[in-house]
Write a protein that holds these residues in place. Structure first.
Motif, PDB file in Angstrom:
ATOM      1  N   GLY A 101       0.869  -1.115  -0.047  1.00 51.09           N
ATOM      2  CA  GLY A 101      -0.181  -0.033  -0.010  1.00 51.09           C
ATOM      3  C   GLY A 101       0.913   1.181  -0.010  1.00 51.09           C
ATOM      4  N   GLY A 102       0.528   2.322   0.922  1.00 53.17           N
ATOM      5  CA  GLY A 102       1.297   3.177   1.049  1.00 53.17           C
ATOM      6  C   GLY A 102       2.570   3.195   2.169  1.00 53.17           C
ATOM      7  N   TYR A 103       3.042   4.294   2.765  1.00 49.40           N
ATOM      8  CA  TYR A 103       3.865   3.995   3.670  1.00 49.40           C
ATOM      9  C   TYR A 103       3.589   4.393   4.923  1.00 49.40           C
ATOM     10  CZ  TYR A 103       7.851   3.810   0.156  1.00 49.40           C
ATOM     11  OH  TYR A 103       8.474   3.199  -0.994  1.00 49.40           O
ATOM     12  N   HIS A 104       4.174   3.956   6.000  1.00 50.59           N
ATOM     13  CA  HIS A 104       3.795   4.142   7.483  1.00 50.59           C
ATOM     14  C   HIS A 104       4.691   5.182   7.946  1.00 50.59           C
ATOM     15  CE1 HIS A 104       3.540   2.192  11.740  1.00 50.59           C
ATOM     16  NE2 HIS A 104       2.666   3.338  11.448  1.00 50.59           N
ATOM     17  N   TYR A 105       3.846   6.317   8.297  1.00 50.82           N
ATOM     18  CA  TYR A 105       4.183   7.360   9.001  1.00 50.82           C
ATOM     19  C   TYR A 105       4.247   7.548  10.557  1.00 50.82           C
ATOM     20  CZ  TYR A 105       4.271   8.637   4.120  1.00 50.82           C
ATOM     21  OH  TYR A 105       4.271   8.717   2.975  1.00 50.82           O
ATOM     22  N   ALA A 106       4.944   7.688  11.348  1.00 50.38           N
ATOM     23  CA  ALA A 106       4.920   7.802  12.847  1.00 50.38           C
ATOM     24  C   ALA A 106       5.783   9.040  13.300  1.00 50.38           C
ATOM     25  CB  ALA A 106       5.465   6.636  13.481  1.00 50.38           C
ATOM     26  N   ALA A 107       5.174   9.574  14.338  1.00 52.99           N
ATOM     27  CA  ALA A 107       6.058  10.545  15.203  1.00 52.99           C
ATOM     28  C   ALA A 107       5.636  10.542  16.634  1.00 52.99           C
ATOM     29  CB  ALA A 107       5.494  11.997  14.788  1.00 52.99           C
ATOM     30  N   ARG A 108       6.519  10.984  17.434  1.00 52.71           N
ATOM     31  CA  ARG A 108       6.562  10.855  18.794  1.00 52.71           C
ATOM     32  C   ARG A 108       7.135  12.300  19.661  1.00 52.71           C
ATOM     33  NH1 ARG A 108       5.455   8.052  23.322  1.00 52.71           N
ATOM     34  NH2 ARG A 108       6.875   8.115  25.168  1.00 52.71           N
ATOM     35  N   ALA A 109       6.461  12.665  20.512  1.00 50.64           N
ATOM     36  CA  ALA A 109       7.396  13.816  21.208  1.00 50.64           C
ATOM     37  C   ALA A 109       7.203  13.629  22.688  1.00 50.64           C
ATOM     38  CB  ALA A 109       6.409  15.311  20.830  1.00 50.64           C
ATOM     39  N   GLU A 110       7.956  14.054  23.517  1.00 47.19           N
ATOM     40  CA  GLU A 110       8.087  13.930  24.915  1.00 47.19           C
ATOM     41  C   GLU A 110       8.504  15.015  25.520  1.00 47.19           C
ATOM     42  OE1 GLU A 110       9.872  10.181  26.459  1.00 47.19           O
ATOM     43  OE2 GLU A 110      10.493   9.878  24.140  1.00 47.19           O
ATOM     44  N   ILE A 111       8.194  15.418  26.882  1.00 46.79           N
ATOM     45  CA  ILE A 111       8.730  16.422  27.750  1.00 46.79           C
ATOM     46  C   ILE A 111       9.073  15.974  29.080  1.00 46.79           C
ATOM     47  CG2 ILE A 111       6.470  17.133  28.415  1.00 46.79           C
ATOM     48  CD1 ILE A 111       7.301  19.873  28.665  1.00 46.79           C
ATOM     49  N   LEU A 112      10.077  16.016  29.478  1.00 45.74           N
ATOM     50  CA  LEU A 112      10.853  15.923  30.851  1.00 45.74           C
ATOM     51  C   LEU A 112      10.905  17.001  31.592  1.00 45.74           C
ATOM     52  CD1 LEU A 112      11.640  13.562  28.650  1.00 45.74           C
ATOM     53  CD2 LEU A 112      13.099  12.706  30.724  1.00 45.74           C
ATOM     54  N   PRO A 113       9.821  17.580  32.441  1.00 40.02           N
ATOM     55  CA  PRO A 113       9.924  18.854  33.075  1.00 40.02           C
ATOM     56  C   PRO A 113      10.999  18.939  34.292  1.00 40.02           C
ATOM     57  CG  PRO A 113       7.872  17.777  33.570  1.00 40.02           C
ATOM     58  CD  PRO A 113       8.597  16.852  32.563  1.00 40.02           C
ATOM     59  N   PHE A 114      11.310  17.844  34.680  1.00 39.59           N
ATOM     60  CA  PHE A 114      12.220  17.939  35.861  1.00 39.59           C
ATOM     61  C   PHE A 114      13.579  17.102  35.656  1.00 39.59           C
ATOM     62  CE2 PHE A 114       7.839  16.939  37.909  1.00 39.59           C
ATOM     63  CZ  PHE A 114       7.450  18.331  37.963  1.00 39.59           C
ATOM     64  N   GLY A 115      13.778  17.225  34.303  1.00 37.14           N
ATOM     65  CA  GLY A 115      15.148  16.668  34.052  1.00 37.14           C
ATOM     66  C   GLY A 115      15.165  15.064  33.467  1.00 37.14           C
ATOM     67  N   ASN A 116      16.425  15.084  32.807  1.00 38.57           N
ATOM     68  CA  ASN A 116      16.534  13.829  32.460  1.00 38.57           C
ATOM     69  C   ASN A 116      16.511  12.492  33.382  1.00 38.57           C
ATOM     70  OD1 ASN A 116      16.743  11.872  30.358  1.00 38.57           O
ATOM     71  ND2 ASN A 116      18.785  12.249  29.913  1.00 38.57           N
ATOM     72  N   PHE A 117      16.147  11.240  32.950  1.00 39.76           N
ATOM     73  CA  PHE A 117      16.206  10.212  33.986  1.00 39.76           C
ATOM     74  C   PHE A 117      15.988   8.941  32.992  1.00 39.76           C
ATOM     75  CE2 PHE A 117      11.641  10.812  33.693  1.00 39.76           C
ATOM     76  CZ  PHE A 117      11.019   9.879  34.304  1.00 39.76           C
ATOM     77  N   ASN A 118      16.083   7.833  33.797  1.00 41.77           N
ATOM     78  CA  ASN A 118      16.123   6.607  33.000  1.00 41.77           C
ATOM     79  C   ASN A 118      14.464   6.160  32.782  1.00 41.77           C
ATOM     80  OD1 ASN A 118      16.594   4.266  31.802  1.00 41.77           O
ATOM     81  ND2 ASN A 118      17.534   3.259  33.407  1.00 41.77           N
ATOM     82  N   ASP A 119      13.598   6.928  31.800  1.00 41.44           N
ATOM     83  CA  ASP A 119      12.447   6.722  31.537  1.00 41.44           C
ATOM     84  C   ASP A 119      11.988   5.542  30.799  1.00 41.44           C
ATOM     85  OD1 ASP A 119      13.477   8.391  29.569  1.00 41.44           O
ATOM     86  OD2 ASP A 119      11.721   9.241  29.147  1.00 41.44           O
ATOM     87  N   TYR A 120      12.939   4.981  30.184  1.00 44.14           N
ATOM     88  CA  TYR A 120      12.809   3.867  29.222  1.00 44.14           C
ATOM     89  C   TYR A 120      13.236   2.518  30.114  1.00 44.14           C
ATOM     90  CZ  TYR A 120      10.746   6.526  25.750  1.00 44.14           C
ATOM     91  OH  TYR A 120      10.167   7.592  25.097  1.00 44.14           O
ATOM     92  N   SER A 121      12.836   2.490  31.649  1.00 43.01           N
ATOM     93  CA  SER A 121      13.145   1.198  32.508  1.00 43.01           C
ATOM     94  C   SER A 121      12.161   1.025  33.509  1.00 43.01           C
ATOM     95  CB  SER A 121      14.581   1.265  32.922  1.00 43.01           C
ATOM     96  OG  SER A 121      14.919   0.211  33.545  1.00 43.01           O
ATOM     97  N   GLY A 122      11.421  -0.025  33.641  1.00 47.75           N
ATOM     98  CA  GLY A 122      10.687  -0.015  34.660  1.00 47.75           C
ATOM     99  C   GLY A 122      11.386  -0.226  36.060  1.00 47.75           C
ATOM    100  N   ALA A 123      10.594   0.208  37.020  1.00 46.20           N
ATOM    101  CA  ALA A 123      10.949   0.006  38.476  1.00 46.20           C
ATOM    102  C   ALA A 123      11.803   1.153  38.763  1.00 46.20           C
ATOM    103  CB  ALA A 123      11.603  -1.275  38.794  1.00 46.20           C
ATOM    104  N   ASP A 124      11.955   2.071  39.818  1.00 44.05           N
ATOM    105  CA  ASP A 124      12.616   3.088  40.360  1.00 44.05           C
ATOM    106  C   ASP A 124      13.865   2.292  41.091  1.00 44.05           C
ATOM    107  OD1 ASP A 124      14.087   5.201  40.806  1.00 44.05           O
ATOM    108  OD2 ASP A 124      12.557   5.813  42.247  1.00 44.05           O
ATOM    109  N   LEU A 125      14.966   1.413  40.309  1.00 46.99           N
ATOM    110  CA  LEU A 125      15.897   0.863  40.859  1.00 46.99           C
ATOM    111  C   LEU A 125      17.079   2.048  41.426  1.00 46.99           C
ATOM    112  CD1 LEU A 125      16.169  -2.311  38.762  1.00 46.99           C
ATOM    113  CD2 LEU A 125      15.292  -2.110  40.995  1.00 46.99           C
ATOM    114  N   HIS A 126      16.925   3.156  41.057  1.00 49.43           N
ATOM    115  CA  HIS A 126      17.993   4.001  41.273  1.00 49.43           C
ATOM    116  C   HIS A 126      17.446   4.666  42.388  1.00 49.43           C
ATOM    117  CE1 HIS A 126      20.625   3.131  37.985  1.00 49.43           C
ATOM    118  NE2 HIS A 126      19.670   3.300  37.227  1.00 49.43           N
ATOM    119  N   ARG A 127      16.112   4.767  42.858  1.00 47.53           N
ATOM    120  CA  ARG A 127      15.565   5.333  43.950  1.00 47.53           C
ATOM    121  C   ARG A 127      15.713   7.046  43.641  1.00 47.53           C
ATOM    122  NH1 ARG A 127      13.525   1.956  47.236  1.00 47.53           N
ATOM    123  NH2 ARG A 127      13.145   3.592  48.806  1.00 47.53           N
TER     124      ARG A 127
END
Length: 400
Positions: free
Chosen positions: A208-234
């Protein structure tokens, strides 16, 4: 006895093998089996392996609260080989991930050459200018957060029903990723992609046609490990990431956009435009982790028809879903997790209607996500004719 000089090469090979087998390396567990960097810094290679052993037991759970029709299964849920590093320049990185378990390679069809789908990721990352990075190859598309979190880093035995029904998975194509800071802490991330539209490891297309995707994110309090489950770093301070994604698959030919069954009619493949939306967040603070996602899929013409207008029986899985889960990691690295998932495939197309799942889980992180034991118990609530059910799972995950 006369010495046989012809045996010398074999003796040397055996001796050298034994010597290297006893070699002590500097790597520590969980950081890869092999880490190599060329003397001239022209390339690097990291090799890692992991697998998950899963036990599952399921029962029907009717209104009289009796357990019926029980069954169980033991399998290797995932088995992966991972290669990563840089080539020529640290700005040109690569990743190759191969799946070896039956679940990893299932889904072969005439459109994949009737061959096992071993390749999960095969992608180049080119940091060509400042905070811009171009991806070329097969990789996860910029879809929902739960899918983008590696299956090695989940805080539950497996992802939710929202992900399994709505995710846009992996495809071959190009992606552009970028990030920037607003002030000192507020981080913005953006990604767009153009891909083939029929899923991973397809050898016959584009239909068929092509597949188009887009994503946007905001981290208001700074960067962190947001692509890992569980807060192991506390996290000592509250951390939050909010993301939104959109997918438009033009003239799609599968029931779940890039996944599911291929839709056939009397003239060949049936085509329709499919749109998918996601909204998600990740929150971490002092051992507490909250993940929430909402998804919706629509199609221009979800009911497949033949050339004379009669329905074929194939239907695009349109509808919406919501998932929220929360867990707390104690200081002894045990985590208790609760999850609620709701799926609502549109009743005018599906008989099953609303499906709800309630899950309570327990994890023990022995070496973080690299070595862990996870278990959970789920209650499946079906609103139509299907019997409600209970599901118990126990999984061991090891990642070298």
């Amino acid at each position: 006895m006369k010495f046989k000089w012809k045996l010398l090469p074999a003796i040397w090979l055996l001796a050298s093998t034994c010597i290297y087998a006893q070699e002590i390396v500097n790597n520590s567990f969980g950081n890869g089996l092999i880490n190599i960097t060329a003397r001239d810094s022209s390339y690097s290679l990291k090799f890692a392996a992991r697998f998950q052993s899963l036990y599952t037991s399921e029962w029907d759970f009717p209104e009289d609260y009796s357990l019926k029709n029980g069954n169980s299964n033991i399998l290797i849920r995932r088995a992966r080989l991972k290669f990563s590093g840089f080539a020529y320049s640290p700005k040109l990185k690569y990743k190759i991930e191969l799946g070896l378990s039956n679940n990893d390679i299932s889904g072969a069809s005439e459109y994949t050459g009737n061959a096992p789908r071993y390749i999960l990721d095969a992608v180049l990352f080119w940091n060509f200018y400042r905070n811009f990075e171009l991806w070329v190859g097969q990789a996860k598309l910029p879809g929902n957060r739960e899918r983008l979190i590696s299956s090695a880093n989940m805080q539950t035995v497996d992802r939710s029903l929202v992900n399994s029904r709505f995710n846009i998975d992996r495809e071959t194509g190009i992606q552009l990723h970028h990030f920037f800071y607003l002030g000192e802490n507020v981080l913005f991330k953006e990604a767009i992609s153009v891909s083939q539209g029929e899923g991973r490891n397809v050898t016959t297309g584009n239909f068929g046609g092509y597949h188009y995707a887009a994503r946007a994110e905001i981290l208001p309090f700074g960067n962190f490990n947001d692509y890992s489950g569980a807060d192991l770093h506390r996290e000592k301070n509250p951390k939050l990431s909010v993301g939104a994604s959109f997918s438009h698959n033009e003239d799609a030919v599968r029931t779940r956009s890039v996944a599911g069954a291929y839709i056939l009619n009397d003239t060949g493949l049936y085509h329709t435009n499919i749109n998918t939306w996601f909204l998600d967040l990740m929150f971490k603070y002092r051992g507490l982790n909250i993940l929430a996602e909402a998804a919706r899929r629509t199609a221009d013409d979800p009911v497949a028809v033949n050339s004379d207008g009669t329905p074929t029986g194939e239907i695009v899985q349109v509808g919406d879903g919501f998932n929220v889960q929360a867990g707390y990691v104690f200081k002894n690295n045990y985590e208790v997790v609760g999850r609620y998932t709701g799926i609502n495939l549109e009743n005018r197309y599906f008989n099953q209607g609303i499906e709800k799942q309630y899950t309570l889980g327990l994890s023990k992180y022995i070496v973080g996500h690299k070595l862990k034991v996870q278990t959970d118990l789920s209650f499946n609530d079906f609103q139509q004719d299907a019997e409600d059910g209970l599901m118990y799972r126990l999984q061991v995950d090891i990642h070298f």
